[in-house]
Scaffold this motif. Structure first.
Motif, PDB file in Angstrom:
ATOM      1  N   GLN A  52     -12.656  -5.420  -7.313  1.00  0.00           N
ATOM      2  CA  GLN A  52     -12.832  -4.068  -6.781  1.00  0.00           C
ATOM      3  C   GLN A  52     -12.631  -4.030  -5.270  1.00  0.00           C
ATOM      4  OE1 GLN A  52     -13.452  -1.300  -8.921  1.00  0.00           O
ATOM      5  NE2 GLN A  52     -12.710  -0.289  -7.074  1.00  0.00           N
ATOM      6  N   TYR A  55      -8.990  -4.270  -4.536  1.00  0.00           N
ATOM      7  CA  TYR A  55      -8.368  -2.970  -4.834  1.00  0.00           C
ATOM      8  C   TYR A  55      -8.654  -1.967  -3.712  1.00  0.00           C
ATOM      9  CZ  TYR A  55      -7.304   1.367  -7.281  1.00  0.00           C
ATOM     10  OH  TYR A  55      -6.783   2.590  -7.632  1.00  0.00           O
ATOM     11  N   ASN A  56      -9.925  -1.783  -3.388  1.00  0.00           N
ATOM     12  CA  ASN A  56     -10.310  -0.781  -2.382  1.00  0.00           C
ATOM     13  C   ASN A  56      -9.717  -1.070  -1.009  1.00  0.00           C
ATOM     14  OD1 ASN A  56     -11.864   0.491  -4.342  1.00  0.00           O
ATOM     15  ND2 ASN A  56     -13.787  -0.397  -3.639  1.00  0.00           N
ATOM     16  N   THR A  58      -7.117  -2.906  -0.173  1.00  0.00           N
ATOM     17  CA  THR A  58      -5.655  -2.777  -0.168  1.00  0.00           C
ATOM     18  C   THR A  58      -5.251  -1.310  -0.158  1.00  0.00           C
ATOM     19  OG1 THR A  58      -5.423  -4.879  -1.322  1.00  0.00           O
ATOM     20  CG2 THR A  58      -3.527  -3.376  -1.398  1.00  0.00           C
ATOM     21  N   LYS A  59      -5.916  -0.513  -0.957  1.00  0.00           N
ATOM     22  CA  LYS A  59      -5.599   0.918  -0.992  1.00  0.00           C
ATOM     23  C   LYS A  59      -5.866   1.560   0.371  1.00  0.00           C
ATOM     24  CE  LYS A  59      -5.567   4.473  -4.425  1.00  0.00           C
ATOM     25  NZ  LYS A  59      -6.111   4.990  -5.662  1.00  0.00           N
ATOM     26  N   GLY A  82      -6.837  -7.392  -7.719  1.00  0.00           N
ATOM     27  CA  GLY A  82      -7.212  -6.034  -7.323  1.00  0.00           C
ATOM     28  C   GLY A  82      -6.179  -5.413  -6.403  1.00  0.00           C
ATOM     29  N   ALA A  83      -5.628  -6.214  -5.488  1.00  0.00           N
ATOM     30  CA  ALA A  83      -4.601  -5.726  -4.562  1.00  0.00           C
ATOM     31  C   ALA A  83      -3.345  -5.308  -5.318  1.00  0.00           C
ATOM     32  CB  ALA A  83      -4.273  -6.803  -3.532  1.00  0.00           C
ATOM     33  N   GLN A  85      -3.144  -4.188  -8.367  1.00  0.00           N
ATOM     34  CA  GLN A  85      -3.406  -2.917  -9.055  1.00  0.00           C
ATOM     35  C   GLN A  85      -3.420  -1.749  -8.075  1.00  0.00           C
ATOM     36  OE1 GLN A  85      -3.447  -2.473 -12.442  1.00  0.00           O
ATOM     37  NE2 GLN A  85      -3.232  -0.358 -11.759  1.00  0.00           N
ATOM     38  N   ALA A  86      -3.980  -1.950  -6.892  1.00  0.00           N
ATOM     39  CA  ALA A  86      -3.991  -0.880  -5.878  1.00  0.00           C
ATOM     40  C   ALA A  86      -2.567  -0.495  -5.490  1.00  0.00           C
ATOM     41  CB  ALA A  86      -4.779  -1.331  -4.645  1.00  0.00           C
ATOM     42  N   ASP A  89      -1.043   1.530  -8.199  1.00  0.00           N
ATOM     43  CA  ASP A  89      -1.572   2.895  -8.198  1.00  0.00           C
ATOM     44  C   ASP A  89      -1.006   3.731  -7.049  1.00  0.00           C
ATOM     45  OD1 ASP A  89      -2.991   2.244 -10.448  1.00  0.00           O
ATOM     46  OD2 ASP A  89      -4.963   2.272  -9.484  1.00  0.00           O
TER      47      ASP A  89
END
Length: 177
Positions: A52, A55-56, A58-59, A82-83, A85-86, A89
């Motif tokens: 998570q 992901y967060n 990187t986004k 996570g990166a 997937q970000a 997205d």
């Protein structure tokens, strides 16, 4: 990443207060200096080793910075996943738009598409060394700290794409007449 033409490299690091984080950052800084690269402090972001946080962070990084990194080095494979997937997205592709390298060489990486380029720290050997040290310390009752340096190897897979060097990185070419 550097050998593949990347000069704009973001780093997903672990949390402050951990020796591993300090050692990783020291290695990153040494490499930046040795390779004479620019250090973008905004591109070194703190995660907590979870998917998570990868992901967060990187986004946040790719939506807030006007000049985007071409690559991400994550200080563990979980944050790298996570990166990835970000970036998906955000409509980006790995490695076509952004290259990613993780660290740990987790067994589960074989199920990731594309399969993650990672650094293998030989965890099983490390566990053996730690176990032997713990046993010896229990016998001797010596509780002094020990620093263990383990060799690592890069496991090249599918998440790094070579870049054509940017004009400012390219040496002047001779014209044919």
């Amino acid at each position: 990443l550097y050998e593949n033409g990347h000069r704009r490299i973001a780093v997903l690091r672990g949390p402050d207060g951990y020796l591993a984080t300090r050692d990783e950052l020291a290695g990153i800084h040494d490499s930046i200096i040795r390779l004479k690269m620019k250090l973008y402090r905004d591109w070194i972001v703190e995660g907590d080793w979870t998917m998570q946080s990868g992901y967060n962070k990187t986004k946040e990084l790719f939506t807030s910075c006007p000049k985007k990194p071409t690559a991400v080095f994550a200080c563990n494979d979980i944050m790298a996943i996570g990166a990835i997937q970000a970036l998906r997205d955000l409509g980006m592709s790995v490695p076509e738009d952004v290259s990613i390298i993780g660290m740990n060489n987790m067994e589960q990486l074989q199920f990731l598409e594309p399969d993650l380029t990672t650094i293998d720290g030989n965890t099983s050997h490390f566990a053996k060394v730690i176990t032997e040290l713990a046993y010896k310390n229990a016998l001797v009752q010596n509780h002094m700290g020990v620093k263990i340096v383990m060799p690592v190897k890069l496991v090249i897979r599918g998440t790094v794409k070579p870049l054509i060097k940017e004009p400012e990185d390219r040496p002047a070419e001779r014209r044919k007449e």
